[in-house]
Design an enzyme around this catalytic site. Sequence first.
Site, short mmCIF file in Angstrom:
data_model
loop_
_atom_site.label_atom_id
_atom_site.label_comp_id
_atom_site.label_asym_id
_atom_site.label_seq_id
_atom_site.Cartn_x
_atom_site.Cartn_y
_atom_site.Cartn_z
N GLU A 180 0.84 -1.19 0.00
CA GLU A 180 0.00 0.00 0.00
C GLU A 180 0.88 1.24 0.00
O GLU A 180 1.92 1.28 0.67
CB GLU A 180 -0.92 0.00 1.22
N ASP A 211 0.26 5.38 0.54
CA ASP A 211 -0.80 6.25 1.05
C ASP A 211 -0.47 7.73 0.97
O ASP A 211 0.61 8.16 1.39
CB ASP A 211 -1.07 5.96 2.54
N GLU A 262 -2.62 10.66 2.88
CA GLU A 262 -3.74 10.92 3.78
C GLU A 262 -3.68 12.39 4.18
O GLU A 262 -2.70 12.85 4.78
CB GLU A 262 -3.66 10.03 5.03
#
Length: 287
Positions: free
Chosen positions: A103, A105, A107
């Site tokens: 993953e 990310d 955010e």
Amino acid sequence: MASSSSLLFASLCIHTCFLLAWSRPATFLQDFRITWADTHIKQIQGGTAIQLILDQSSGCGFASKSQYLFGKVSMKIKLIPGDSAGTVTAFYMNSDTDTVRDELDFEFLGNRSGQPYTVQTNVYAHGKGDREQRVNLWFDPAADFHTYSILWNHYHVVFSVDEVPIRVYKNNEARGLPYPKFQPMGIYSTLWEADDWATRGGLEKIDWSKAPFYAYYKDFDIEGCPVPGPAGCPSSSANWWEKPAYQALDADQARRYRWVRLNHLIYDYCTDRSRYPVPPPECSEGI
């Protein structure tokens, strides 16, 4: 028998056609699907943009219809204005596997009015994450659209904001460290409540009197080959990313990257001795 010049011309044509086919603007209807709360995602501006909605009943999310093994993905996002404390707008790549997921990310952590917007990045490789870094953005990301990109290839992962690198995670497999290399990943985005941690470690709670909260997306761009590859895709899309331009930052990118790290980096797991009395091994590379 074809001449060497005609064979070279044919090869160039095939390469050019591949780039035209797989380096293209994406559209929400063609390339994405809603993953939850379809009533909270609306097409706007004649279908060229979408609006994500968070209220007390639900947040929402969407994902790409395809997965990709290496490439570059970009989106223009306009974040929640005003008091957005406790909200998280996320844009990430995910292998959608359980214990060994990969993953990458972005955010965007909501804030109280007048405070800088913080973007947190994280890297999961073979199921192991906890590699958070946070940067305060040097502009108001709720005033207009800005471009957020993830470049992912055999050499490194580069997170960029308006083509300014804010994080580089290098492939250190030669030192025995995991790298997200073997699993194709889909493209995801969500808008959700996370006031137990998102703003000042959970001290600032969401103010539902300010709801509904809105985030906006447009100009999706996918440079990569879906997996499994359709006709015209090479058997390994990694070959496309072997070009020298994608193996390291150029001089201007490196200068901008140093500027971000010096002036806007506010948290780095590599220097958090309360979590890691001994820094993780990849941190010695200045990742």
